[in-house]
Motif scaffolding. Structure first.
Motif, PDB file in Angstrom:
ATOM      1  N   ILE A 252     -34.966 -11.696 -14.498  1.00 47.42           N
ATOM      2  CA  ILE A 252     -35.222 -13.094 -14.161  1.00 47.42           C
ATOM      3  C   ILE A 252     -36.714 -13.402 -14.216  1.00 47.42           C
ATOM      4  CG2 ILE A 252     -35.186 -14.741 -12.241  1.00 47.42           C
ATOM      5  CD1 ILE A 252     -32.417 -13.636 -11.514  1.00 47.42           C
ATOM      6  N   LEU A 253     -37.536 -12.509 -13.720  1.00 47.72           N
ATOM      7  CA  LEU A 253     -38.988 -12.718 -13.757  1.00 47.72           C
ATOM      8  C   LEU A 253     -39.491 -12.771 -15.200  1.00 47.72           C
ATOM      9  CD1 LEU A 253     -40.189 -10.432 -10.813  1.00 47.72           C
ATOM     10  CD2 LEU A 253     -40.212 -12.937 -10.905  1.00 47.72           C
TER      11      LEU A 253
ATOM     12  N   VAL B 240     -28.744 -10.430 -22.209  1.00 46.93           N
ATOM     13  CA  VAL B 240     -27.508 -11.184 -21.976  1.00 46.93           C
ATOM     14  C   VAL B 240     -27.836 -12.586 -21.443  1.00 46.93           C
ATOM     15  CG1 VAL B 240     -25.422 -11.321 -20.576  1.00 46.93           C
ATOM     16  CG2 VAL B 240     -26.065  -9.150 -21.627  1.00 46.93           C
ATOM     17  N   LEU B 241     -28.741 -12.658 -20.465  1.00 42.61           N
ATOM     18  CA  LEU B 241     -29.125 -13.954 -19.904  1.00 42.61           C
ATOM     19  C   LEU B 241     -29.829 -14.802 -20.959  1.00 42.61           C
ATOM     20  CD1 LEU B 241     -30.388 -12.939 -16.342  1.00 42.61           C
ATOM     21  CD2 LEU B 241     -28.233 -14.065 -16.928  1.00 42.61           C
ATOM     22  N   TRP B 242     -30.690 -14.164 -21.749  1.00 46.27           N
ATOM     23  CA  TRP B 242     -31.398 -14.870 -22.820  1.00 46.27           C
ATOM     24  C   TRP B 242     -30.398 -15.492 -23.791  1.00 46.27           C
ATOM     25  CZ3 TRP B 242     -32.002 -15.055 -28.074  1.00 46.27           C
ATOM     26  CH2 TRP B 242     -33.196 -15.592 -28.584  1.00 46.27           C
ATOM     27  N   ASN B 243     -29.412 -14.701 -24.203  1.00 45.39           N
ATOM     28  CA  ASN B 243     -28.383 -15.211 -25.111  1.00 45.39           C
ATOM     29  C   ASN B 243     -27.611 -16.364 -24.475  1.00 45.39           C
ATOM     30  OD1 ASN B 243     -29.050 -13.317 -27.042  1.00 45.39           O
ATOM     31  ND2 ASN B 243     -27.368 -11.931 -26.565  1.00 45.39           N
TER      32      ASN B 243
ATOM     33  N   LEU C  72     -28.061 -16.935  -9.859  1.00 44.37           N
ATOM     34  CA  LEU C  72     -27.896 -16.236  -8.587  1.00 44.37           C
ATOM     35  C   LEU C  72     -27.967 -14.731  -8.790  1.00 44.37           C
ATOM     36  CD1 LEU C  72     -24.966 -18.371  -7.132  1.00 44.37           C
ATOM     37  CD2 LEU C  72     -27.419 -18.627  -6.727  1.00 44.37           C
ATOM     38  N   GLU C  73     -28.985 -14.122  -8.223  1.00 44.43           N
ATOM     39  CA  GLU C  73     -29.195 -12.681  -8.381  1.00 44.43           C
ATOM     40  C   GLU C  73     -27.976 -11.883  -7.943  1.00 44.43           C
ATOM     41  OE1 GLU C  73     -32.619 -11.083  -6.522  1.00 44.43           O
ATOM     42  OE2 GLU C  73     -34.028 -12.394  -7.557  1.00 44.43           O
ATOM     43  N   LYS C  74     -27.448 -12.222  -6.777  1.00 43.22           N
ATOM     44  CA  LYS C  74     -26.345 -11.446  -6.217  1.00 43.22           C
ATOM     45  C   LYS C  74     -25.118 -11.520  -7.122  1.00 43.22           C
ATOM     46  CE  LYS C  74     -23.650 -10.784  -1.978  1.00 43.22           C
ATOM     47  NZ  LYS C  74     -23.443 -11.258  -0.581  1.00 43.22           N
ATOM     48  N   GLU C  75     -24.842 -12.699  -7.644  1.00 46.82           N
ATOM     49  CA  GLU C  75     -23.678 -12.877  -8.515  1.00 46.82           C
ATOM     50  C   GLU C  75     -23.833 -12.081  -9.807  1.00 46.82           C
ATOM     51  OE1 GLU C  75     -23.044 -16.437 -11.107  1.00 46.82           O
ATOM     52  OE2 GLU C  75     -21.533 -16.868  -9.588  1.00 46.82           O
ATOM     53  N   ILE C  76     -25.015 -12.135 -10.404  1.00 50.02           N
ATOM     54  CA  ILE C  76     -25.261 -11.416 -11.658  1.00 50.02           C
ATOM     55  C   ILE C  76     -25.207  -9.909 -11.429  1.00 50.02           C
ATOM     56  CG2 ILE C  76     -26.957 -10.995 -13.472  1.00 50.02           C
ATOM     57  CD1 ILE C  76     -27.905 -13.918 -13.005  1.00 50.02           C
ATOM     58  N   ALA C  77     -25.799  -9.451 -10.319  1.00 50.60           N
ATOM     59  CA  ALA C  77     -25.760  -8.029  -9.994  1.00 50.60           C
ATOM     60  C   ALA C  77     -24.321  -7.547  -9.845  1.00 50.60           C
ATOM     61  CB  ALA C  77     -26.546  -7.761  -8.714  1.00 50.60           C
ATOM     62  N   ALA C  78     -23.476  -8.359  -9.203  1.00 54.70           N
ATOM     63  CA  ALA C  78     -22.064  -7.999  -9.027  1.00 54.70           C
ATOM     64  C   ALA C  78     -21.338  -7.956 -10.368  1.00 54.70           C
ATOM     65  CB  ALA C  78     -21.389  -8.989  -8.081  1.00 54.70           C
ATOM     66  N   GLN C  79     -21.666  -8.873 -11.253  1.00 53.08           N
ATOM     67  CA  GLN C  79     -21.028  -8.902 -12.564  1.00 53.08           C
ATOM     68  C   GLN C  79     -21.330  -7.636 -13.359  1.00 53.08           C
ATOM     69  OE1 GLN C  79     -22.561 -12.540 -14.217  1.00 53.08           O
ATOM     70  NE2 GLN C  79     -20.825 -13.757 -13.539  1.00 53.08           N
TER      71      GLN C  79
ATOM     72  N   LEU D 276     -38.009 -19.930 -19.492  1.00 54.01           N
ATOM     73  CA  LEU D 276     -36.589 -20.198 -19.665  1.00 54.01           C
ATOM     74  C   LEU D 276     -35.867 -20.325 -18.333  1.00 54.01           C
ATOM     75  CD1 LEU D 276     -35.763 -17.804 -22.637  1.00 54.01           C
ATOM     76  CD2 LEU D 276     -36.118 -20.280 -22.683  1.00 54.01           C
ATOM     77  N   ILE D 277     -36.497 -19.849 -17.290  1.00 52.23           N
ATOM     78  CA  ILE D 277     -35.950 -19.951 -15.938  1.00 52.23           C
ATOM     79  C   ILE D 277     -37.039 -20.488 -15.021  1.00 52.23           C
ATOM     80  CG2 ILE D 277     -35.335 -18.520 -13.933  1.00 52.23           C
ATOM     81  CD1 ILE D 277     -33.496 -16.923 -15.686  1.00 52.23           C
ATOM     82  N   GLU D 278     -36.644 -21.361 -14.106  1.00 49.60           N
ATOM     83  CA  GLU D 278     -37.573 -21.910 -13.120  1.00 49.60           C
ATOM     84  C   GLU D 278     -37.232 -21.349 -11.746  1.00 49.60           C
ATOM     85  OE1 GLU D 278     -38.796 -26.315 -14.671  1.00 49.60           O
ATOM     86  OE2 GLU D 278     -36.758 -26.103 -13.889  1.00 49.60           O
ATOM     87  N   ILE D 279     -38.224 -20.805 -11.081  1.00 49.87           N
ATOM     88  CA  ILE D 279     -38.061 -20.306  -9.720  1.00 49.87           C
ATOM     89  C   ILE D 279     -38.751 -21.297  -8.791  1.00 49.87           C
ATOM     90  CG2 ILE D 279     -38.527 -18.412  -8.133  1.00 49.87           C
ATOM     91  CD1 ILE D 279     -38.645 -16.548 -10.577  1.00 49.87           C
ATOM     92  N   LEU D 280     -37.955 -22.005  -8.012  1.00 48.74           N
ATOM     93  CA  LEU D 280     -38.477 -23.057  -7.140  1.00 48.74           C
ATOM     94  C   LEU D 280     -38.389 -22.592  -5.695  1.00 48.74           C
ATOM     95  CD1 LEU D 280     -36.711 -26.121  -8.821  1.00 48.74           C
ATOM     96  CD2 LEU D 280     -38.966 -25.156  -9.335  1.00 48.74           C
ATOM     97  N   PRO D 281     -39.534 -22.367  -5.043  1.00 44.42           N
ATOM     98  CA  PRO D 281     -39.527 -21.912  -3.650  1.00 44.42           C
ATOM     99  C   PRO D 281     -38.696 -22.826  -2.763  1.00 44.42           C
ATOM    100  CG  PRO D 281     -41.741 -21.809  -4.569  1.00 44.42           C
ATOM    101  CD  PRO D 281     -40.893 -22.534  -5.573  1.00 44.42           C
TER     102      PRO D 281
END
Length: 252
Positions: free
Chosen positions: A81-82, A45-48, A62-69, A89-94
């Motif tokens: 996400i990993l 779904v995220l890829w699409n 946002l992990e929490k938002e997606i988990a709730a959805q 396709l996703i950047e994880i910035l500390p």
């Protein structure tokens, strides 16, 4: 029209309304992923969303938002996400957050070269090996493209376009090659989707697909290769880039 500024405001502690929550069972049916794990489903779904620019380069993830959805824990979301991060396709910035990756412009020419080399192999093999059933399936796909173009169903056309190339790889006997192609073509796809297509672009794509199909139907590998090269050479000439292109792209 492409956005010139961030239009969405995300709240880490906000749960989506019930009607906005995604039903996993219906999504499995829609994506034909009935046996997929929850993590794999969320990944798709995220890829699409990223490929179709429902999530723009730079948008927060946002992990929490997606988990709730999805009504799931954050663990399968984090796994998805990993995986997307590994695919750039996703950047994880500390200490900053997680975002849809911006498009690396300097990787696009290489992506097109790789795709052309691989699709040359599949289309030549398909022209040699395709049987009547496979040719009929390609013809039906082409007719569906025409219907979707007439209805201005651009999202449906994108999926049918991808399926056209998938069917060619399957007719060639190399279905795994299309999976490799998908990993590089997404870079160009995201770039092209930054703007609505130029008038007549969809009609041109269908004309190019028709030339590819006719060559496969006639079992002419040289003509099929010439048609696929013409098609792929024209990929990036059919869109007009937005003035704020720099917001969504980066040169590494």
């Amino acid at each position: 029209m492409p956005r010139t500024s961030r239009e969405k405001v995300y709240m880490e502690d906000t749960n989506p309304p019930q009607e906005q929550r995604k039903n996993l069972a219906s999504i499995r049916d829609e994506l034909d992923l009935r046996s997929a794990s929850t993590s794999a489903l969320i990944y798709q779904v995220l890829w699409n969303d990223i490929v179709s620019l429902r999530r723009y380069p730079g948008d927060p993830i946002l992990e929490k938002e997606i988990a709730a959805q999805f009504g799931v824990s954050r663990t399968p979301v984090r796994e998805a996400i990993l995986r997307l991060s590994n695919e750039k396709l996703i950047e994880i910035l500390p200490q900053s957050g997680t975002f849809v990756a911006r498009i690396a412009l300097d990787t696009l020419p290489e992506a097109i070269v790789v795709r052309k080399a691989l699709e040359d192999v599949t289309v030549r093999a398909a022209a040699v090996k395709a049987n009547r059933t496979q040719i009929a399936t390609l013809r039906a796909n082409l007719e569906l493209q025409k219907v979707q173009a007439a209805e201005a169903d651009y999202e449906g056309f994108r999926r049918t376009d991808d399926l056209f190339h998938t069917l060619i790889a399957e007719a060639a006997g190399y279905p795994g090659i299309w999976e490799i192609i998908k990993s590089v073509k997404i870079k160009v796809d995201r770039y092209c989707h930054l703007s609505l297509p130029k008038p007549g672009r969809i009609a041109r794509l269908i004309k190019e697909h028709t030339a590819i199909f006719n060559a496969i139907r006639d079992h002419d590998p040289d003509r099929a290769a010439e048609a696929i090269h013409t098609h792929l050479d024209a990929i990036m000439t059919g869109v007009e880039m937005p003035e704020n292109l720099a917001v969504f792209t980066v040169t590494r």
